[in-house]
Scaffold this motif. Structure first.
Motif, PDB file in Angstrom:
ATOM      1  N   ARG A  11      15.931  -2.918  -1.255  1.00 55.59           N
ATOM      2  CA  ARG A  11      14.530  -2.878  -0.840  1.00 55.59           C
ATOM      3  C   ARG A  11      13.805  -1.997  -1.604  1.00 55.59           C
ATOM      4  NH1 ARG A  11      15.680  -3.895   4.831  1.00 55.59           N
ATOM      5  NH2 ARG A  11      15.119  -6.326   5.461  1.00 55.59           N
ATOM      6  N   VAL A  12      12.494  -2.240  -2.133  1.00 54.32           N
ATOM      7  CA  VAL A  12      11.675  -1.189  -2.772  1.00 54.32           C
ATOM      8  C   VAL A  12      10.325  -1.163  -2.012  1.00 54.32           C
ATOM      9  CG1 VAL A  12      10.517  -0.600  -4.707  1.00 54.32           C
ATOM     10  CG2 VAL A  12      12.614  -1.778  -4.941  1.00 54.32           C
ATOM     11  N   PHE A  13       9.890   0.007  -1.567  1.00 55.49           N
ATOM     12  CA  PHE A  13       8.807   0.203  -0.640  1.00 55.49           C
ATOM     13  C   PHE A  13       7.738  -0.427  -1.248  1.00 55.49           C
ATOM     14  CE2 PHE A  13       5.164   3.158   0.974  1.00 55.49           C
ATOM     15  CZ  PHE A  13       5.387   2.420   2.210  1.00 55.49           C
ATOM     16  N   GLN A  14       6.733  -1.299  -0.666  1.00 55.12           N
ATOM     17  CA  GLN A  14       5.656  -1.889  -0.957  1.00 55.12           C
ATOM     18  C   GLN A  14       5.607  -2.737  -2.199  1.00 55.12           C
ATOM     19  OE1 GLN A  14       2.952   1.177  -1.302  1.00 55.12           O
ATOM     20  NE2 GLN A  14       2.084   1.326   0.833  1.00 55.12           N
ATOM     21  N   GLN A  33      10.402   3.997  -4.048  1.00 58.93           N
ATOM     22  CA  GLN A  33      11.364   4.215  -3.185  1.00 58.93           C
ATOM     23  C   GLN A  33      12.199   3.216  -2.733  1.00 58.93           C
ATOM     24  OE1 GLN A  33       9.030   6.357   0.121  1.00 58.93           O
ATOM     25  NE2 GLN A  33       7.156   6.250  -1.226  1.00 58.93           N
ATOM     26  N   VAL A  34      13.700   3.293  -3.118  1.00 57.45           N
ATOM     27  CA  VAL A  34      14.278   2.369  -2.897  1.00 57.45           C
ATOM     28  C   VAL A  34      15.471   2.734  -1.756  1.00 57.45           C
ATOM     29  CG1 VAL A  34      16.227   1.418  -4.142  1.00 57.45           C
ATOM     30  CG2 VAL A  34      14.511   1.886  -5.249  1.00 57.45           C
ATOM     31  N   THR A  35      15.816   1.663  -0.986  1.00 55.48           N
ATOM     32  CA  THR A  35      16.708   1.709   0.070  1.00 55.48           C
ATOM     33  C   THR A  35      17.965   0.802  -0.273  1.00 55.48           C
ATOM     34  OG1 THR A  35      15.698   0.247   1.520  1.00 55.48           O
ATOM     35  CG2 THR A  35      15.460   2.774   1.994  1.00 55.48           C
ATOM     36  N   LEU A  36      19.094   1.123  -0.118  1.00 55.63           N
ATOM     37  CA  LEU A  36      20.101   0.050  -0.111  1.00 55.63           C
ATOM     38  C   LEU A  36      20.958   0.188   1.113  1.00 55.63           C
ATOM     39  CD1 LEU A  36      22.040  -0.659  -3.559  1.00 55.63           C
ATOM     40  CD2 LEU A  36      23.401  -0.111  -1.461  1.00 55.63           C
TER      41      LEU A  36
END
Length: 214
Positions: free
Chosen positions: A63-66, A117-120
């Motif tokens: 996911r990439v924020f916004q 801003q990346v979440t994995l």
């Protein structure tokens, strides 16, 4: 007679009202999860230790924020790679979750986005196995626990330990992740020296324990 009839009707009304109130209270006291429809479409993320390294056939969600259009679930191929929007093929195999997220973040920030801003997260573990051959008590294929790492010493212990003919100073680990390569490990020195970092086994590794020559 009329007064008795009215009293009886009043008591009946009170009992009926009380039953309705109890029924309502009973419904409200019911477990909310049993009263709401359950969605079967959402895929829960798997809790992953920091030391876990991504493996072929793992499914990850990025996911990439916004940037909702960039939200992607992908299954890593045999070489540890997958396809991500804008970036094309990215290789995440052998990386920790934090390292993989940093790769995506840096690649997006280089050419496409400002300070992304990346979440994995790991959605599904692949079945991860390694093979132990040569001078061990029980040669064969063994499964890596999905939530834990396994050191070389632990892997050999899972295979029953060394035979009396084993050369503990000459163990070869053949690794396919990130390109085939062979690594020579002196297990005897690693076991006796706490300063030596334990050698971690990765999925599809093949461990070969050499035989002592007389």
């Amino acid at each position: 007679m009329t007064m008795n009839l009215m009293n009886n009707m009043g008591r009946t009304f009170q009992l009926t009202l009380g039953a309705l109130i109890l029924a309502v209270i009973g419904v409200r006291a019911e477990d909310p999860a049993r009263l709401l429809p359950v969605s079967t479409n959402a895929t829960a993320a798997v809790e992953v230790p920091q030391s876990y390294r991504l493996s072929p056939n793992d499914v990850v969600r990025i996911r990439v924020f916004q940037e909702d259009d960039l939200t992607t679930e992908l299954r890593l191929g045999k070489d540890g790679s997958g396809t991500f929007p804008l970036l094309g093929i990215i290789n995440l195999g052998g990386k920790t979750v934090d390292e993989a997220a940093a790769i995506v973040r840096d690649s997006l920030g280089k050419d496409f986005l400002v300070n992304p801003q990346v979440t994995l997260t790991v959605v599904e573990y692949a079945k991860r196995r390694f093979t132990v051959l040569g001078q061990v008590q029980k040669p064969g294929s063994y499964e890596l626990p999905g939530e834990e790492s396994v050191t070389l010493l632990q892997a050999i212990a899972m295979a029953g330990g060394f035979t009396r003919l084993a050369v503990q100073g000459k163990v070869t680990v053949t690794r396919t992740l990130g390109g085939k390569k062979s690594l020579a490990v002196d297990v005897r020195s690693a076991a006796n020296d706490p300063a030596i970092k334990p050698f971690e086994i990765l999925p599809d590794d093949t461990i070969m324990v050499a035989e002592r020559l007389f």
